[in-house]
Design a protein around this motif. Structure first.
Motif, PDB file in Angstrom:
ATOM      1  N   LEU A  80       0.871  -1.173   0.000  1.00 28.41           N
ATOM      2  CA  LEU A  80       0.000   0.000   0.000  1.00 28.41           C
ATOM      3  C   LEU A  80       0.908   1.223   0.000  1.00 28.41           C
ATOM      4  CD1 LEU A  80      -2.531  -1.105   2.775  1.00 28.41           C
ATOM      5  CD2 LEU A  80      -2.723  -1.395   0.303  1.00 28.41           C
ATOM      6  N   ILE A  81       0.824   2.003  -1.032  1.00 27.54           N
ATOM      7  CA  ILE A  81       1.721   3.149  -1.206  1.00 27.54           C
ATOM      8  C   ILE A  81       0.925   4.438  -1.061  1.00 27.54           C
ATOM      9  CG2 ILE A  81       3.291   4.302  -2.794  1.00 27.54           C
ATOM     10  CD1 ILE A  81       3.552   1.517  -4.215  1.00 27.54           C
ATOM     11  N   CYS A  82       1.210   5.203  -0.014  1.00 28.71           N
ATOM     12  CA  CYS A  82       0.473   6.451   0.199  1.00 28.71           C
ATOM     13  C   CYS A  82       1.060   7.546  -0.666  1.00 28.71           C
ATOM     14  CB  CYS A  82       0.505   6.867   1.664  1.00 28.71           C
ATOM     15  SG  CYS A  82      -0.378   8.430   1.919  1.00 28.71           S
ATOM     16  N   ARG A  83       0.208   8.154  -1.478  1.00 33.48           N
ATOM     17  CA  ARG A  83       0.716   9.210  -2.361  1.00 33.48           C
ATOM     18  C   ARG A  83       0.738  10.542  -1.640  1.00 33.48           C
ATOM     19  NH1 ARG A  83      -4.503   9.425  -6.350  1.00 33.48           N
ATOM     20  NH2 ARG A  83      -5.910  10.363  -4.856  1.00 33.48           N
TER      21      ARG A  83
ATOM     22  N   GLU B 154       0.590  -3.604  -6.079  1.00 35.08           N
ATOM     23  CA  GLU B 154       1.022  -2.311  -5.548  1.00 35.08           C
ATOM     24  C   GLU B 154      -0.145  -1.344  -5.644  1.00 35.08           C
ATOM     25  OE1 GLU B 154       4.722  -1.066  -7.324  1.00 35.08           O
ATOM     26  OE2 GLU B 154       5.620  -3.056  -7.045  1.00 35.08           O
ATOM     27  N   VAL B 155      -0.664  -0.983  -4.499  1.00 35.62           N
ATOM     28  CA  VAL B 155      -1.868  -0.167  -4.450  1.00 35.62           C
ATOM     29  C   VAL B 155      -1.519   1.257  -4.050  1.00 35.62           C
ATOM     30  CG1 VAL B 155      -4.162   0.085  -3.452  1.00 35.62           C
ATOM     31  CG2 VAL B 155      -3.163  -2.191  -3.739  1.00 35.62           C
ATOM     32  N   THR B 156      -1.817   2.198  -4.931  1.00 33.82           N
ATOM     33  CA  THR B 156      -1.616   3.609  -4.605  1.00 33.82           C
ATOM     34  C   THR B 156      -2.895   4.160  -3.986  1.00 33.82           C
ATOM     35  OG1 THR B 156      -0.118   3.839  -6.466  1.00 33.82           O
ATOM     36  CG2 THR B 156      -1.041   5.849  -5.574  1.00 33.82           C
ATOM     37  N   GLY B 157      -2.736   5.045  -3.017  1.00 37.16           N
ATOM     38  CA  GLY B 157      -3.906   5.631  -2.372  1.00 37.16           C
ATOM     39  C   GLY B 157      -3.486   6.528  -1.230  1.00 37.16           C
ATOM     40  N   LEU B 158      -4.343   6.627  -0.230  1.00 37.89           N
ATOM     41  CA  LEU B 158      -4.062   7.492   0.908  1.00 37.89           C
ATOM     42  C   LEU B 158      -4.134   6.697   2.204  1.00 37.89           C
ATOM     43  CD1 LEU B 158      -6.044  10.746   0.032  1.00 37.89           C
ATOM     44  CD2 LEU B 158      -3.575  10.406  -0.013  1.00 37.89           C
ATOM     45  N   CYS B 159      -3.112   6.841   3.020  1.00 39.44           N
ATOM     46  CA  CYS B 159      -3.095   6.158   4.303  1.00 39.44           C
ATOM     47  C   CYS B 159      -4.065   6.842   5.265  1.00 39.44           C
ATOM     48  CB  CYS B 159      -1.682   6.142   4.883  1.00 39.44           C
ATOM     49  SG  CYS B 159      -1.167   7.732   5.550  1.00 39.44           S
ATOM     50  N   ARG B 160      -4.246   6.234   6.410  1.00 41.29           N
ATOM     51  CA  ARG B 160      -5.244   6.725   7.344  1.00 41.29           C
ATOM     52  C   ARG B 160      -5.019   8.190   7.699  1.00 41.29           C
ATOM     53  NH1 ARG B 160      -7.926   3.277  10.818  1.00 41.29           N
ATOM     54  NH2 ARG B 160      -6.190   1.804  10.719  1.00 41.29           N
TER      55      ARG B 160
ATOM     56  N   ARG C 120      -5.525  10.582   4.849  1.00 44.18           N
ATOM     57  CA  ARG C 120      -6.916  10.639   4.437  1.00 44.18           C
ATOM     58  C   ARG C 120      -7.685  11.632   5.296  1.00 44.18           C
ATOM     59  NH1 ARG C 120     -10.769   5.548   4.467  1.00 44.18           N
ATOM     60  NH2 ARG C 120      -9.607   5.324   6.388  1.00 44.18           N
TER      61      ARG C 120
END
Ligand SMILES: [Zn+2]
Ligand SMILES: [Zn+2]
Ligand SMILES: [Zn+2]
Ligand SMILES: [Zn+2]
Lengths: 144, 144
Positions: free
Chosen positions: B92-95, B129-135, B138
């Motif tokens: 999980l990759i936080c952008r 590999e998932v791009t998104g926003l961590c807690r 977010r």
DNA sequence: GCCCCACCTGTTACACTATAACATAGCGAA
DNA sequence: TTCGCTATGTTATAGTGTAACAGGTGGGGC
């Protein structure tokens, strides 16, 4: 496929210019993945060879429209097999013959979403690239 | 972590040489991903800067032992958070902040296996590999 | 018609990532 | 000790992707 792309771009009010269209053609011609510099070489066969940046810009556009995907594990690009709906990219990459299948399986995406949610993570762009052996390579590759 | 790596290499009868160990240290120090050339720069701080190929060889070794993963979407490397068991790589990759979480969720791997099997494909190395926003990103990223 | 603005493309140069090919050195086992 | 395997050093090069800035094109408002 090309006409589908035309339609999609018209609908979105974006321009599928000749140059972008040529890049898409080159990618679609190849059934499989193609590297950026190979695209450049193909485009330069008759005319003058475009600069890398030009092709990368066209690729950015085509990816933004969902017409092309990038395969991170191969540094290569591939035409989307079903550009109709929005989808994360899921690929099966055969290491025997190099053939690439596009999956877009809902249960895979759901499992990723659940696992990410459990970690408090909001999924934006799930990327799945599975290396392995396709059906035909698997059978011809019988163990000794 | 380093001692875990020592143990694992001893068990496998492979050599965690000083150079390989230094590369692993640099990667583990950074909590997150680090590029190969940044590893080179760090290693060259006191001593003489190693050639790229030396670091890449060490990286190949560490990846073969499952101590380090490569993040294809970032062209970067990260220490394995749980090198005990064999596993495909799921990240999980936080952008927002760049923090990276290693998942290794069994249900994700199972879903991929099922979907691949339905296509007659034998999975060797699943890459997620998932791009998104961590807690935290977010919540701090609340809409205007 | 004219101008302005937004978008697209060209040009040049460069940064970043990774490997090839060959020589050398260490280390353990026969 | 000497052979052979593994690891490392050296040099050069291949492959992938962007930055910065200039020029061109086309359509909409005046
Ligand atoms: Zn697609
Ligand atoms: Zn195959
Ligand atoms: Zn791991
Ligand atoms: Zn974050």
């Amino acid at each position: 496929m090309l006409s589908e792309a035309e339609r999609r771009c018209a609908e979105r009010q974006v321009r599928l210019t000749p140059q972008r269209r040529r890049v898409l053609e080159v990618i679609a011609d190849r059934h499989g993945a193609i590297g950026a510099y190979e695209i450049i070489a193909r485009l330069g066969e008759g005319r003058s060879r475009p600069a890398p940046i030009s092709v990368y810009r066209a690729l950015d556009f085509l990816m933004a429209q969902g017409l092309v995907h990038r395969l991170a594990s191969l540094n290569a690009f591939i035409a989307c097999s079903g550009p109709d709906r929005a989808h994360g990219a899921q690929f099966l990459i055969c290491r025997g013959c190099g053939v690439i299948g596009e999956l877009n399986d809902a249960s895979v995406e759901a499992a990723i979403g659940r696992a990410a949610a459990a970690a408090g993570f909001a999924v934006a762009a799930p990327l799945v690239e599975v290396t392995g052996l396709c059906r035909s390579c698997r059978t011809s590759d019988a163990p000794a």
